[in-house]
Design an enzyme around this catalytic site. Sequence first.
Site, mmCIF file in Angstrom:
data_model
loop_
_atom_site.group_PDB
_atom_site.id
_atom_site.type_symbol
_atom_site.label_atom_id
_atom_site.label_comp_id
_atom_site.label_asym_id
_atom_site.label_seq_id
_atom_site.Cartn_x
_atom_site.Cartn_y
_atom_site.Cartn_z
ATOM 1 N N GLU A 124 7.391 -21.351 0.102
ATOM 2 C CA GLU A 124 8.337 -20.298 0.480
ATOM 3 C C GLU A 124 7.844 -18.962 -0.068
ATOM 4 O OE1 GLU A 124 12.225 -20.687 -1.609
ATOM 5 O OE2 GLU A 124 11.275 -22.464 -2.501
ATOM 6 N N LYS A 126 7.569 -15.509 -2.085
ATOM 7 C CA LYS A 126 8.022 -15.089 -3.417
ATOM 8 C C LYS A 126 8.699 -13.731 -3.278
ATOM 9 C CE LYS A 126 6.524 -14.437 -8.184
ATOM 10 N NZ LYS A 126 7.179 -13.126 -8.358
ATOM 11 N N ASP A 128 10.623 -10.300 -4.024
ATOM 12 C CA ASP A 128 10.464 -9.310 -5.081
ATOM 13 C C ASP A 128 11.842 -8.786 -5.464
ATOM 14 O OD1 ASP A 128 9.055 -7.890 -6.888
ATOM 15 O OD2 ASP A 128 8.286 -6.387 -5.494
ATOM 16 N N TYR A 236 16.466 -20.740 -4.742
ATOM 17 C CA TYR A 236 15.154 -21.405 -4.698
ATOM 18 C C TYR A 236 15.069 -22.655 -5.570
ATOM 19 C CZ TYR A 236 14.260 -18.625 -8.980
ATOM 20 O OH TYR A 236 14.332 -18.054 -10.221
ATOM 21 N N LYS A 324 -0.223 -14.867 -5.558
ATOM 22 C CA LYS A 324 0.155 -13.474 -5.363
ATOM 23 C C LYS A 324 -0.718 -12.809 -4.293
ATOM 24 C CE LYS A 324 2.875 -11.817 -7.883
ATOM 25 N NZ LYS A 324 2.886 -11.481 -9.323
ATOM 26 N N CYS A 418 -1.980 29.821 7.238
ATOM 27 C CA CYS A 418 -2.517 28.560 7.759
ATOM 28 C C CYS A 418 -3.968 28.380 7.304
ATOM 29 C CB CYS A 418 -2.427 28.554 9.279
ATOM 30 S SG CYS A 418 -3.233 27.123 10.035
ATOM 31 N N CYS A 421 -6.159 28.663 10.864
ATOM 32 C CA CYS A 421 -6.254 29.868 11.697
ATOM 33 C C CYS A 421 -5.833 31.143 10.983
ATOM 34 C CB CYS A 421 -5.440 29.703 12.978
ATOM 35 S SG CYS A 421 -3.640 29.740 12.703
ATOM 36 N N CYS A 448 2.880 26.323 10.754
ATOM 37 C CA CYS A 448 2.009 27.418 11.170
ATOM 38 C C CYS A 448 2.550 27.983 12.478
ATOM 39 C CB CYS A 448 0.577 26.913 11.365
ATOM 40 S SG CYS A 448 -0.485 28.025 12.304
ATOM 41 N N CYS A 454 -3.997 28.245 17.164
ATOM 42 C CA CYS A 454 -4.486 27.536 15.974
ATOM 43 C C CYS A 454 -5.269 26.321 16.456
ATOM 44 C CB CYS A 454 -3.314 27.097 15.100
ATOM 45 S SG CYS A 454 -3.782 26.076 13.691
#
Length: 787
Positions: A124, A126, A128, A236, A324, A418, A421, A448, A454
């Site tokens: 199954e 794991k 977190d 579990y 893991k 910018c 440009c 911008c 640009c």
Amino acid sequence: MSSAQAAAERIAQLRSELDAHNYRYYVLDEPSVPDAEYDRLFNELKALEAEHPELITPESPTQRVGGEALQAFGQVRHEVPMLSLGNAFEEQDLLDFDRRVREGLDLPGGDLFGDGVSVVYSCEPKLDGLAVSLLYENGQLVRGATRGDGTTGEDITSNVRTVRNIPLKLHGSGWPAALEVRGEIYMPKEGFEALNARQLESGGKPFANPRNAAAGSLRQLDSKITASRPLELCAYGVGRSDGELPATHFDILQALKGWGLPISRELKRASGIAECQAYYRDIGERRDALPYEIDGVVFKVDAVAQQRELGFRAREPRWAIAHKFPAREELTELLGVEFQVGRTGAVTPVARLRPVQVAGVTVSNASLHNMDEVARLGVMVGDTVIVRRAGDVIPQVLGVVAERRPVDAQAIQVPQHCPVCGSAVERTQLVKRSKGRSSTSEGSIYRCVGRLACQAQLKQAIIHFVSRRAMDIDGLGDKIVEQLVDTGLVASPADLYKLHFEQLVVLDGFAELSSRNLLAAIEASRTPTLARFIYALGIPDVGEETAKLLARALGSLERIGKALPEVLTYLPDVGLEVAHEIRSFFEDEHNRQVIAALQGYLELQDEGDMHPQFAASTTLAELLGKLDIPFIASTGAQRLAERFGSLEAVIAADWLDLRQVERLNEKAARSLRDFFDVPANAARARAIEVQLLAFGMHWQSERKTAAGLPLAGQSWVLTGTLESMSRDVGKQRLEALGAKVAGSVSAKTACVVAGPGAGSKLGKARELGVTVLEEEAFLAELARLEG
């Protein structure tokens, strides 16, 4: 029967029903009633218990809201220690674990003639989250505790009682008189994102990840806070048990499921380590699609007798291991920040990092999203930062290790001009529209103002325009687009259609064949569908599905370009903000010039009339609702429509007329009058009505049918959750093909589309022999029918 007896019976009935619904929803994943019906039953129980507080019991479904805040948590000593698991980081670690298990059980090993005797493992994910212990006595939840150091944990009974999928009373029968269940309390990804959004809205600090959010939620001294958090349990295993349990771990978990405790839907048995490896690879590939975070897979010897034979080391069982996944978070140094310019002109900070391995990939750049995120993180150049990478998602900076900040760390400043440009960089303004009013605040994006002057914006706009899901011009990769822009051959998407052989063949990387192939691909793109063209234009917030919706619903580029925001919101899944983006795009003079130039080269396909679904689809009441007149809600709008019958009559209504409207109070009447006394408001309302008439959507327009469409006359039902689109979008696409989308299944139903979480409708469809399509098959059928 007295009223108190009747209330007691009804309370018992409601508790039983709600417990059954909770079991089907959380454990079986087969919801038996809509959320609204569950809420109705819950509220009825709540009201009855308020009238008869003497009938409230600790296991009632209403008693999950949290009680008085504690001064501190008490201590709980675990009768059976909650040990940690050994870890496998490499495949060889897992193979060594299997070898040790087989040696410990004295099983025959493999040789030239065979692989030996295989061990059966349960597998199954794991999760977190935070490990907890739940003690049930005579079927009642009496205590919840954290794992702590494995021997002693914290008493969090009042908090675990607020977790919705933890049964306060076990279901069924046959459970031991005392049963200690062990599991992980976690926060699903969707709930985590919603929680962080609420944190930010309220000025709080967002959580770094779902595990921290779950752990923090369970350690609240005020259980009302825990109750407000989207927590779930996955059982579990079992610690203490005063009674017989099944002989295998897999069957013990199935017993827990039967008693109302949720277990992993990914639980499987594997015969031999090769099947364990296959399970690990499969879960790893599906990891990002799971609704919760996992950091590996747990493998346990399945037979309890074999577990006893193998026993324990000092701090971990010999019969279980956690394989893991590669780490997704690492520490590294922020070397600098560069600012990139995107297709819409957004100037985005990008972190340049000291290269580090994260989840098996070398990461040297990470997203900082925007300057608000920079401020929230408090990050500076030179900091040690936490970097996370999840699947194919761009790596991101999660936080700063403040204690490692060097004395010469530098603040991050957004550029005034910018970087591409030299045009001015301006902070965006957010316009919030509500009830006929708008307010402006500063947005989180800097932009911008150079537009297609640009080169960065121009390049990104063209890269998007030619992409596979847009105009699909094969051979125009990013590097070639950059070269075409840099040499001045292309200054607008329309310029692509002016290119000729002599211009291309002299460019770097081009030869005669590649030049002719590119010109052929450009030529082949001259007849796009309307939906592809709309998507290719790169309208902010208009993705592929919205582009298809606009094309199918409005039928022509002219209508889409003219559509007022309020009219666009009649389309499914088009909100007012997106509608204003669409309108703003087509009102921009430069965009109009580009579109006009493109129309000289392209022949759009699929243009035609408005979709029949929208013919005469609106009402006067809905139009009044679109105007967002303060204090005029939907019921008030409906009464105004019934009383006056036309928009002009509503606009012209005086105080005497408005007093004739049933249950329209003075505040609403004054608001209506004030609203239409503003000439701009009346003009806007009239303009919307004129457009509804022009589009054939007006309540006086001619109704049309979807005759001739592939699903005309068919009734379809959508149930469960669709992962690739919303149910509304699925409904709209079916209706565009002529189908009627119904809310219930009958013998006349042509097909049921069943996504995850499908419940009674799916069962009814199977009972009646109605065709059922899962999402993948549904998408394939849509693609076939839509051509």
